[in-house]
Enzyme design. Structure first.
Site, mmCIF file in Angstrom:
data_model
loop_
_atom_site.group_PDB
_atom_site.id
_atom_site.type_symbol
_atom_site.label_atom_id
_atom_site.label_comp_id
_atom_site.label_asym_id
_atom_site.label_seq_id
_atom_site.Cartn_x
_atom_site.Cartn_y
_atom_site.Cartn_z
ATOM 1 N N VAL A 73 11.745 30.303 7.589
ATOM 2 C CA VAL A 73 12.284 29.629 8.768
ATOM 3 C C VAL A 73 13.814 29.682 8.724
ATOM 4 C CG1 VAL A 73 12.489 27.427 9.981
ATOM 5 C CG2 VAL A 73 10.277 28.133 9.038
ATOM 6 N N GLY A 130 14.120 -3.568 -4.224
ATOM 7 C CA GLY A 130 14.391 -3.884 -5.621
ATOM 8 C C GLY A 130 15.499 -3.007 -6.172
ATOM 9 N N HIS A 142 -32.385 18.558 -4.983
ATOM 10 C CA HIS A 142 -32.570 19.554 -3.927
ATOM 11 C C HIS A 142 -33.128 18.873 -2.683
ATOM 12 C CE1 HIS A 142 -33.641 23.320 -1.957
ATOM 13 N NE2 HIS A 142 -34.838 22.793 -1.689
ATOM 14 N N THR A 172 3.126 4.631 0.964
ATOM 15 C CA THR A 172 2.888 5.759 1.861
ATOM 16 C C THR A 172 1.410 6.023 2.045
ATOM 17 O OG1 THR A 172 4.998 6.849 1.358
ATOM 18 C CG2 THR A 172 3.204 8.257 2.133
ATOM 19 N N CYS A 173 0.653 6.031 0.964
ATOM 20 C CA CYS A 173 -0.759 6.413 1.011
ATOM 21 C C CYS A 173 -1.541 5.603 2.031
ATOM 22 C CB CYS A 173 -1.387 6.257 -0.372
ATOM 23 S SG CYS A 173 -3.134 6.680 -0.422
ATOM 24 N N LYS A 210 -6.827 10.633 6.938
ATOM 25 C CA LYS A 210 -8.279 10.825 6.827
ATOM 26 C C LYS A 210 -9.008 10.183 8.012
ATOM 27 C CE LYS A 210 -7.072 12.832 3.265
ATOM 28 N NZ LYS A 210 -5.662 12.695 3.615
ATOM 29 N N GLY A 244 0.417 19.654 5.987
ATOM 30 C CA GLY A 244 0.539 20.399 7.228
ATOM 31 C C GLY A 244 -0.792 20.926 7.731
ATOM 32 N N GLY A 280 0.780 -1.232 0.000
ATOM 33 C CA GLY A 280 0.000 0.000 0.000
ATOM 34 C C GLY A 280 0.809 1.277 0.000
ATOM 35 N N MET A 311 2.125 15.249 -6.902
ATOM 36 C CA MET A 311 2.284 14.017 -6.110
ATOM 37 C C MET A 311 0.935 13.655 -5.499
ATOM 38 S SD MET A 311 6.011 14.405 -4.327
ATOM 39 C CE MET A 311 7.519 14.287 -5.314
#
Length: 468
Positions: free
Chosen positions: A239, A116, A446, A41-42, A51, A187, A39, A320
């Site tokens: 920064v 790999g 509606h 990073t996501c 989420k 962020g 899977g 990305m």
């Protein structure tokens, strides 16, 4: 030595979707993943867990801020069980990664665990965590190794107090003061999670506005709403240093006038973007070129300098985004199969999953002005919708940009309730070259949030929205 028609390196959304489509097309397919779970990073430390925390914190915020007005009385103090919140997040992740393993088995895709590394254009060495290795042969290879969080040269990420999004998803406590370095999507999303849970959140952004890649109107509205919720912003601040200070952190930043501010917090979340990840790939051995920006160089067919090797997702140029990677995975699989697939990168939507949500597709006003395109604009506020009033989600608007002469929709930008889902209507309309009038004459149920899209189209067509 095992041989495959296609080997996919990386099992994120781009990689696993590419592998599934290759298998559907009849290719003997393998997928290589360095981590024990599939899977990328996501699913593991990105889209899905963030989420989950956004939804959990949203429920808490509603309970403490809105339930009483809805006529829901809860006896006693409402408390955050942060340990359970993190545990639920992990449960969601586990369900999703288990689902990907099921899909690999269902499609008879061989999963190879390890790093790999190319030996040449047709041979890939798989090195396992214990040092053992094997080499496989691949007629075609798809590089889908994704990205990792970026930092600034002078910042040392210690993963304890100076952290990235990965660590922010598994903190043991709610910060008292979270300093977010970077006003982009990641962020702001994680900042809102902890803001809802009681943290003071300060965002330091180098540019003059947050979500700088999106339409300026969206940035202005999101800033206003998040400020109302209690988030503090220091835009146009560079920064200068981030360092440990006692049990916390200290961030020094400088504005355009050369004035310095000092922020003291207990955590600093470094969220300044992501970088392509090609560590250990040994791309040069296969004749694959890496650009100065660290991206795998590809042509319009997503083909590298080695004709049998392709690359997709975060590791190549472009936004990305998980859904961009998925489209590219299907594109490459079908290209290898001799088909003629197509991707319109202008119609890849962008979404920020704060609340209100922010979503956009197509050109921004700034881009149209820069290109000298004559356009017209129509907007409609969510506060004028019956559905928004009923749910108390009245922040935001929908804006439609259309060609001044042809009325073709050039861009749709929205901030408000459920815009992450509403943007699909915009993509569909633009895919079929819809005009603003086309959208304005479509019946929208509606009461719904989607009526804002129709009303914005009416405003863009000839300035005749009905409900304002």
């Amino acid at each position: 030595m095992s041989s495959f028609d296609v080997v996919v390196i990386g099992s994120g959304p781009g990689g696993y979707v590419a592998a599934i489509r290759c298998a559907q097309l009849g290719f003997n397919t393998a997928i290589v993943e360095k981590y024990p779970t599939l899977g990328g990073t996501c699913l593991n430390v990105g889209c899905i867990p963030s989420k989950a925390l956004l939804d959990s914190s949203h429920h808490y915020h509603d309970a403490t801020s809105h339930f009483k007005e809805h006529g829901i009385d809860i006896a006693g103090e409402i408390k955050v069980n942060f340990e359970q919140m993190i545990a639920r997040k992990q449960g969601v992740v586990d369900q999703n990664v288990t689902g990907i393993k099921y899909l690999m088995d269902k499609n008879k895709i061989t999963v190879l665990e390890g790093i790999g590394s190319f030996e040449d254009a047709t041979h890939i060495k798989i090195t396992k965590a214990d040092g053992a290795s094997e080499t496989v042969e691949a007629k075609y290879t798809i590089i889908a190794t994704g990205s990792k969080p970026s930092s600034l040269p002078f910042i040392k990420i210690d993963k304890e107090k100076i952290i990235t999004s990965t660590e922010a998803l598994k903190l043991k406590e709610v910060p008292k003061h979270l300093i977010v370095i970077g006003g982009g999507v990641i962020g702001l999303e994680l900042g809102q999670v902890y803001l809802r849970l009681g943290a003071q959140v300060s965002v330091v952004e180098y540019l003059d506005r947050i979500i700088p890649g999106m339409d300026a109107g969206l940035s202005k509205e999101l800033t206003k709403v998040l400020k109302k919720q209690g988030m503090k912003f220091y835009t146009s601040h560079k920064v200068k240093s981030v360092e440990r200070s006692g049990k916390g952190v200290q961030v020094h930043a400088e504005n355009a006038k050369g004035e310095t501010i000092t922020l003291d917090g207990d955590y600093a979340l470094v969220s300044v973007g992501r970088r392509p990840y090609t560590d250990g790939l040994n791309a040069e051995a296969a004749g694959v070129k890496i650009t100065e920006r660290g991206q795998v160089e590809v042509n319009d067919h997503l083909q590298t300098a080695a004709s049998n090797i392709y690359a997709i997702g975060d590791v190549i140029k472009g936004a990305m985004l998980a859904h961009k990677a998925e489209e590219e995975g299907v594109f490459v699989a079908e290209t290898i199969a001799g088909q003629k697939p197509h991707i319109d990168y202008n119609l890849i939507p962008g979404v920020v999953y704060t609340w209100p949500e922010v979503a956009a597709v197509g050109k921004t006003e700034e881009q149209l002005k820069e290109a000298g395109v004559e356009y017209k604009s129509g907007s409609f506020p969510f506060k004028a919708l019956g559905r928004s009033r009923a749910s108390m989600d009245t922040d935001g608007f929908v804006k439609i940009l259309a060609d001044a002469k042809t009325d073709e929709v050039l861009g749709i930008h929205m901030i408000g309730a459920r815009t992450a889902d509403l943007i699909a209507e915009a993509v569909t309309a633009m895919e079929f070259k819809a005009s603003a009038e086309d959208i304005s004459r479509m019946s929208h149920a509606h009461p719904t949030y989607a009526e804002a899209v129709k009303e914005a189209a009416l405003a863009a067509t000839d300035n005749r929205p009905i409900h304002i």
